[in-house]
Design a protein around this motif. Structure first.
Motif, PDB file in Angstrom:
ATOM      1  N   PRO A 291       0.833  -1.205   0.000  1.00 36.75           N
ATOM      2  CA  PRO A 291       0.000   0.000   0.000  1.00 36.75           C
ATOM      3  C   PRO A 291       0.868   1.256   0.000  1.00 36.75           C
ATOM      4  N   LEU A 292       0.214   2.394   0.030  1.00 35.22           N
ATOM      5  CA  LEU A 292       0.937   3.670   0.130  1.00 35.22           C
ATOM      6  C   LEU A 292       1.621   3.741   1.494  1.00 35.22           C
ATOM      7  N   LEU A 293       2.874   4.151   1.508  1.00 36.26           N
ATOM      8  CA  LEU A 293       3.597   4.233   2.774  1.00 36.26           C
ATOM      9  C   LEU A 293       3.382   5.590   3.420  1.00 36.26           C
ATOM     10  N   LEU A 294       3.636   5.631   4.740  1.00 35.93           N
ATOM     11  CA  LEU A 294       3.539   6.891   5.474  1.00 35.93           C
ATOM     12  C   LEU A 294       4.721   7.778   5.120  1.00 35.93           C
ATOM     13  N   GLY A 295       4.525   9.075   5.231  1.00 39.61           N
ATOM     14  CA  GLY A 295       5.654   9.992   5.094  1.00 39.61           C
ATOM     15  C   GLY A 295       6.494   9.914   6.354  1.00 39.61           C
ATOM     16  N   PRO A 296       7.801  10.216   6.272  1.00 38.89           N
ATOM     17  CA  PRO A 296       8.639  10.128   7.474  1.00 38.89           C
ATOM     18  C   PRO A 296       8.309  11.250   8.457  1.00 38.89           C
ATOM     19  N   PRO A 297       8.610  11.052   9.746  1.00 39.79           N
ATOM     20  CA  PRO A 297       8.393  12.118  10.728  1.00 39.79           C
ATOM     21  C   PRO A 297       9.430  13.222  10.523  1.00 39.79           C
TER      22      PRO A 297
ATOM     23  N   LEU B  85       8.010  13.402  17.002  1.00 37.89           N
ATOM     24  CA  LEU B  85       7.414  12.083  16.763  1.00 37.89           C
ATOM     25  C   LEU B  85       5.972  12.032  17.280  1.00 37.89           C
TER      26      LEU B  85
ATOM     27  N   TRP C  75       3.504  13.352  14.741  1.00 34.39           N
ATOM     28  CA  TRP C  75       3.529  12.433  13.593  1.00 34.39           C
ATOM     29  C   TRP C  75       2.711  11.171  13.894  1.00 34.39           C
ATOM     30  N   LEU C  76       2.897  10.621  15.103  1.00 35.64           N
ATOM     31  CA  LEU C  76       2.172   9.410  15.474  1.00 35.64           C
ATOM     32  C   LEU C  76       0.675   9.690  15.573  1.00 35.64           C
TER      33      LEU C  76
ATOM     34  N   ALA D 219      -0.496   9.573  12.134  1.00 35.84           N
ATOM     35  CA  ALA D 219      -0.399   8.260  11.481  1.00 35.84           C
ATOM     36  C   ALA D 219      -1.408   7.266  12.055  1.00 35.84           C
TER      37      ALA D 219
END
Lengths: 269, 476
Positions: free
Chosen positions: A69-75, A146, A149-150, A153
């Motif tokens: 699937p589409l991955l998350l962008g990095p933090p 983080l 970001w979490l 996500a």
């Protein structure tokens, strides 16, 4: 999908339909080409189980990866180093409820040494902060970017992207201030064991005194507590205070290490 | 005296699995009065439902090759569940040192006298091999292992007629149980899976209880696990038919092991619950390698906690994982007690590993450990998802009934909506098992970068156990 996967799926569908209704009510269709059994069983139910075992094994053994699937962008980048493994273990113990009185100091020292907590503890810290704004503010200060970001996500965790706001009149979570004369506090604590007044009822006050003590007096306190005479009434208090003092001493050591010492601690692991 | 045994060691003394599970509830301090121990023995009075308590004692002095037992109960099993329960209580530190109760002191003294006279007449080994029966007392030097075995029995077993008779009886019982299991499966398919009978717990429990009686403990636990899948989701019939078909394959296979290839026959034996003596496993050829402890998982089976420790060998971090060899060490803990980890995740050591018989070398015993244990947190070699799934495929093809297979993959966790997560790499993705509760921790450690994750693959999905990142092994 490959041909074999399609034919296994079709064969399995046949078997399932018959099995759900029962072979007494629905005759078992003949096996498709390639899925015949070596020897036919006389009983249709046995035949069905024989064939199902083969198809089930083929399906289990032939599992293929799904599409990625589409991955998350990095933090956002965080160039602070992680705190040492010892410091992380101490935080785990504090979060587990062992000498919780030291939590505020752990955060203050971690922030002071420009370190961040290990990422695997971040969810626990944030979940704990959901109902405790004072805790949330200090925890997020050391967690860094983080946290937001979490929250983004994993929206089902129920974490807010920004730190909570402390309600008016609430106490912030700050490390306790050392008393004016820490040496006198050590002597006073040692005395309560000599005159046997250090019962469990008096322990709460002494615990906060140990948590506030000037760090350089901790070794002296540990020495005194180790030397205290045995008394059944005060033993529980003594062990508790000793554990608290030792954990605090170790915590201060592991959170004020220089960069070189840190590397040694990690490789020792 | 010998060191205090662990609960696991005590359970290995049980003559069969029924006695072991019957002993578990008896290891409760409330069931005993005047339980005490000293250097050489444990004793106590079991408050039975009858008016008189049973006087139970166990002689732990190991001068005759193993513990000896006495109990007033009418059971013919040696040791009976009361003696086992008392030993379990002792193993869990539930028995305090005390003075010997009169009945215990008398019995132990008689044993000591007999041992001394036997010493004069014959070597002690012979004395240990002959069970003695006098009055209501049972006493036998305990054989250290369970009765049945899947492979060449240890030396001396053949010369003991009582023992080979027991083995014969046991295999007869197992055959009867397997026939019954297969009849049950065929009947269910005849009546249809939609039959409401299948949704009733009693239907399955009766079968599981019959299998326990038939000493097919492995199959009984499996049947109980299948029962939990009934009605779990809309397509549960598929899951249950799969499991029933595999049970059918095992039941038929176990009745025809003589016509199967040797490895497959051994695998079938182990899966049906025939226990393999530890000594027989240790007598096999060892594989010496550098083993890295990569993961640990726990599950509960029938009031016993089962802990699986996964070890990997073969390739260093960063290398290709095609050559990874796996070993799984089991440990058991009674009544939900924590099992102590003997091997810490993230450590590495050189050791001899002995696998259990079967076509798929997975379950193993660690033999000798050579040298120091070192830090191995740099992590094991990882494979791509496609390669790992293909290794699993070969494993399933050689032993179709396996329930979990280890994988070590370098992946990124990614959401697929509805709170569900998958692990992805360049070759595709695999679903994370719904039983995995620490997704947030894994997501934070990864931070959208590939991390090496070790876990168990099963029909439910992938259950991550350990993540290796930044030179550390983090247990999930």
């Amino acid at each position: 999908m490959t041909d074999i996967a399609t034919s296994a799926g079709a064969e399995w569908a046949q078997l399932i339909t018959t099995a759900v209704l029962g072979t007494d009510r629905r005759p078992l269709p003949r096996a498709a080409a390639g899925w015949e059994t070596v020897a036919d069983a006389e009983d249709p139910a046995t035949e069905l189980l024989n064939r199902a075992a083969a198809v089930a094994t083929a399906r289990r053994a032939g599992v293929q990866p799904d599409e990625a699937p589409l991955l998350l962008g990095p933090p956002p980048a965080d160039d602070r180093k992680m705190c040492s493994a010892d410091a992380a273990n101490q935080l785990v113990r504090l979060l587990r409820g062992e000498h919780e009185v030291l939590l505020a100091e752990w955060f203050a020292r971690c922030a002071g040494s420009c370190r961040r907590p290990p990422p695997q503890l971040v969810p626990t810290l944030l979940l704990r902060g959901r109902r405790n704004p004072a805790f949330d503010i200090v925890a997020r200060a050391v967690i860094g970017p983080l946290a937001a970001w979490l929250a983004d996500a994993m929206p089902d965790l129920g974490i807010k992207p920004n730190p909570a706001v402390l309600p008016a009149g609430a106490d912030p979570l700050l490390a306790p201030k050392p008393p004016p004369d820490s040496g006198a506090v050590v002597t006073a604590i040692a005395d309560t064991f000599l005159d046997r007044t250090a019962t469990w009822a008096a322990a709460a006050q002494m615990r906060s005194a140990v948590a506030a003590l000037e760090p350089r007096w901790l070794p002296a306190l540990i020495l005194e507590l180790n030397r205290a005479p045995f008394n059944a009434m005060t033993e529980r208090t003594r062990v508790d205070l000793l554990g608290l003092a030792q954990l605090r001493r170790d915590m201060i050591a592991s959170l004020t290490q220089t960069a070189g010492a840190d590397v040694v601690a990690l490789s020792r692991g | 005296m010998s060191a205090r045994p662990t609960p696991e060691q005590v359970l290995t003394l049980a003559p069969d699995s029924a006695a072991a599970s019957a002993a578990l509830p008896l290891a409760n301090p409330g069931a005993w009065s005047a339980a005490g121990c000293d250097d050489g023995a444990v004793w106590g009075q079991y408050l039975a439902t009858s008016a008189e308590p049973y006087n139970v004692a166990v002689d732990l002095s190991d001068d005759v090759g193993g513990p000896a037992y006495r109990c007033d109960c009418p059971s013919r099993k040696i040791p009976c569940k009361h003696a086992l329960g008392l030993l379990l209580l002792y193993a869990n530190n539930g028995v305090v040192p005390a003075r010997r109760m009169p009945f215990a002191a008398e019995w132990l003294q008689r044993r000591a006298v007999r041992a001394r006279s036997a010493d004069e007449q014959a070597p002690p080994v012979v004395a240990a091999a002959v069970p003695t029966h006098d009055g209501g007392e049972q006493s036998q030097a305990g054989a250290g292992s369970l009765g049945g075995r899947a492979r060449a029995p240890s030396q001396g077993a053949g010369s003991d007629p009582a023992r080979s008779k027991r083995q014969l009886e046991r295999s007869e019982r197992m055959r009867a149980g397997l026939r019954e299991l297969d009849r049950w499966l065929v009947d269910r398919v005849r009546a249809g899976l939609a039959n409401p009978e299948l949704g009733e717990a009693a239907t399955w429990d009766r079968l599981a209880a019959r299998l326990v009686d038939a000493q097919c403990g492995g199959l009984a636990n499996r049947v109980k696990r299948v029962a939990t899948k009934v009605g779990q989701h809309a397509r549960w019939h598929e899951d249950v038919l799969e499991e029933m078909a595999l049970l059918h394959a095992l039941a038929v296979g176990a009745q025809h092991t003589s016509s199967l290839p040797a490895d497959l026959a051994d695998g079938v034996h182990v899966a049906t619950g025939l226990t393999v003596a530890k000594d027989d496993v240790l007598a096999g050829v060892a594989s010496t390698a550098r083993w890295l402890v990569v993961g640990e998982s726990r599950s509960r089976e029938d009031r016993i906690t089962v802990q699986r420790t996964w070890l990997a060998a073969g390739a260093a971090a960063g290398g290709a994982a095609g050559a990874t060899t796996w070993a799984m060490v089991l440990a058991f803990g009674a009544f939900g007690r924590e099992v102590m980890s003997e091997y810490e995740v993230g450590t590495a050591f050189d050791a001899d590993v002995h696998w259990y018989p079967g076509g798929l070398p997975l379950r193993a015993i660690i033999g000798r450990i050579h040298g120091e244990r070192t830090n191995g947190a740099a992590g094991p070699a990882s494979a791509s998802i496609a390669d790992a799934l293909s290794s699993c495929g070969w494993a399933v093809a050689s032993e179709p009934w396996i329930e979990r297979y280890p994988m070590c993959i370098a992946v990124v966790p990614a959401p697929v909506g509805n709170g569900r997560w998958v692990l992805a790499d360049g070759t595709g993705s695999i679903p994370v098992s719904p039983a995995f509760t620490r997704v947030a921790e894994l997501v934070c450690v990864s931070a959208a970068e590939p991390v090496v994750v070790m876990g168990e693959w099963s029909t439910e999905g992938f259950l991550p156990l350990t993540v290796f990142a930044g030179g550390q092994a983090v247990m999930l």
